[in-house]
Design a protein around this motif. Sequence first.
Motif, PDB file in Angstrom:
ATOM      1  N   ALA A 127       1.810  -6.317  -0.085  1.00  0.00           N
ATOM      2  CA  ALA A 127       2.217  -6.705  -1.442  1.00  0.00           C
ATOM      3  C   ALA A 127       1.521  -5.805  -2.476  1.00  0.00           C
ATOM      4  N   ASN A 128       1.518  -4.506  -2.184  1.00  0.00           N
ATOM      5  CA  ASN A 128       0.947  -3.485  -3.067  1.00  0.00           C
ATOM      6  C   ASN A 128      -0.583  -3.410  -3.107  1.00  0.00           C
ATOM      7  N   ALA A 129      -1.280  -4.303  -2.408  1.00  0.00           N
ATOM      8  CA  ALA A 129      -2.747  -4.187  -2.329  1.00  0.00           C
ATOM      9  C   ALA A 129      -3.074  -3.275  -1.149  1.00  0.00           C
ATOM     10  N   ASP A 130      -3.980  -2.319  -1.385  1.00  0.00           N
ATOM     11  CA  ASP A 130      -4.338  -1.365  -0.334  1.00  0.00           C
ATOM     12  C   ASP A 130      -5.331  -2.019   0.634  1.00  0.00           C
ATOM     13  N   ILE A 131      -4.888  -2.290   1.874  1.00  0.00           N
ATOM     14  CA  ILE A 131      -5.787  -2.947   2.835  1.00  0.00           C
ATOM     15  C   ILE A 131      -6.142  -1.982   3.979  1.00  0.00           C
ATOM     16  N   SER A 132      -5.981  -0.669   3.731  1.00  0.00           N
ATOM     17  CA  SER A 132      -6.234   0.340   4.770  1.00  0.00           C
ATOM     18  C   SER A 132      -7.638   0.224   5.363  1.00  0.00           C
ATOM     19  N   ASP A 133      -8.647   0.009   4.504  1.00  0.00           N
ATOM     20  CA  ASP A 133     -10.016  -0.065   5.023  1.00  0.00           C
ATOM     21  C   ASP A 133     -10.288  -1.425   5.663  1.00  0.00           C
ATOM     22  N   ALA A 134      -9.751  -2.463   5.039  1.00  0.00           N
ATOM     23  CA  ALA A 134     -10.030  -3.825   5.537  1.00  0.00           C
ATOM     24  C   ALA A 134      -9.562  -4.009   6.977  1.00  0.00           C
ATOM     25  N   ILE A 135      -8.485  -3.333   7.370  1.00  0.00           N
ATOM     26  CA  ILE A 135      -7.977  -3.541   8.741  1.00  0.00           C
ATOM     27  C   ILE A 135      -8.713  -2.690   9.776  1.00  0.00           C
ATOM     28  N   ARG A 136      -9.599  -1.797   9.335  1.00  0.00           N
ATOM     29  CA  ARG A 136     -10.266  -0.880  10.279  1.00  0.00           C
ATOM     30  C   ARG A 136     -11.570  -1.436  10.854  1.00  0.00           C
ATOM     31  N   THR A 137     -11.969  -2.631  10.445  1.00  0.00           N
ATOM     32  CA  THR A 137     -13.246  -3.161  10.949  1.00  0.00           C
ATOM     33  C   THR A 137     -13.077  -3.645  12.389  1.00  0.00           C
ATOM     34  N   GLU A 138     -14.216  -3.801  13.089  1.00  0.00           N
ATOM     35  CA  GLU A 138     -14.178  -4.326  14.456  1.00  0.00           C
ATOM     36  C   GLU A 138     -13.647  -5.748  14.445  1.00  0.00           C
ATOM     37  N   GLN A 139     -13.983  -6.477  13.377  1.00  0.00           N
ATOM     38  CA  GLN A 139     -13.514  -7.866  13.287  1.00  0.00           C
ATOM     39  C   GLN A 139     -11.976  -7.905  13.246  1.00  0.00           C
ATOM     40  N   ARG A 185      -1.244   5.035   3.919  1.00  0.00           N
ATOM     41  CA  ARG A 185      -2.045   3.877   3.511  1.00  0.00           C
ATOM     42  C   ARG A 185      -1.271   2.592   3.776  1.00  0.00           C
ATOM     43  N   VAL A 186      -2.025   1.542   4.100  1.00  0.00           N
ATOM     44  CA  VAL A 186      -1.400   0.269   4.467  1.00  0.00           C
ATOM     45  C   VAL A 186      -1.412  -0.647   3.246  1.00  0.00           C
ATOM     46  N   LEU A 187      -0.226  -1.022   2.780  1.00  0.00           N
ATOM     47  CA  LEU A 187      -0.134  -1.818   1.562  1.00  0.00           C
ATOM     48  C   LEU A 187       0.451  -3.189   1.864  1.00  0.00           C
TER      49      LEU A 187
END
Length: 227
Positions: A80-92, A76-78
Amino acid sequence: MIRLAPIVTIDGPSGSGKGTIAKMLADRLGWHFLDSGALYRVVGLLAEQQGITPDSPGMLGDLARTMPLRFDSEGRVLLANADISDAIRTEQAGNAASRVAAVPQVREALITWQRSYVRPPGLVADGRDMGSVIFPDAEVKIFLTASTEERAMRRYNQLKEKGLNVNLARLTAEIQERDERDRNRSVAPLVAPAAALEVESTNLSIDQVYLRVLERVREALPNLHWD
Ligand code: C5P
């Protein structure tokens, strides 16, 4: 330079299947896995949020060098401890990544980070310039391709599966635009590295591609221990 561990690089354009194959191989070998695209996606996302454009290359480089990013043991991509795994997977995020990835200061800032992933028992590295720039002396280099239409279709199905509303024509245009930018940038453009095994996967299943890759790894690393 003495290296700590063997390296397999898997490069190719978006939707070529390299992420899936790289992950399968890393799991099979019990090796570490570097998803270098995730690093560029995080920089792209942060740059958009902070309104920093490629017109400010120094600021983008600083952003890439100082972002409080880490991957946990489950990949999982963190931030500053916030999980941004899904946020980085968008086409945008993918498109934002491709824009910041053309900035030399960003690429430079991420070099040390990527090379620090080389750890025993081995590393599988997935990206655009893994075999050409970051790990030019890797034991095995793979370059995966597929037609634009096939790659767009694969991405379309992936996004659909996630329940997202996607438009195939727009997706195809975006993939084309991203490819063009990745292939034509002045630093670390997407190219098949010298001595890479090129696999054209348009008409192959994931398992067929995986078998070819495994065969190449076995040939190049005959002393590897397989369970
Ligand atoms: O592989 P992924 O789609 O996650 O990569 C997103 C973008 O990041 C690519 O389109 C490319 O511009 C950039 N990238 C790169 N070099 C890498 C990995 C990704 O330039 N090694």
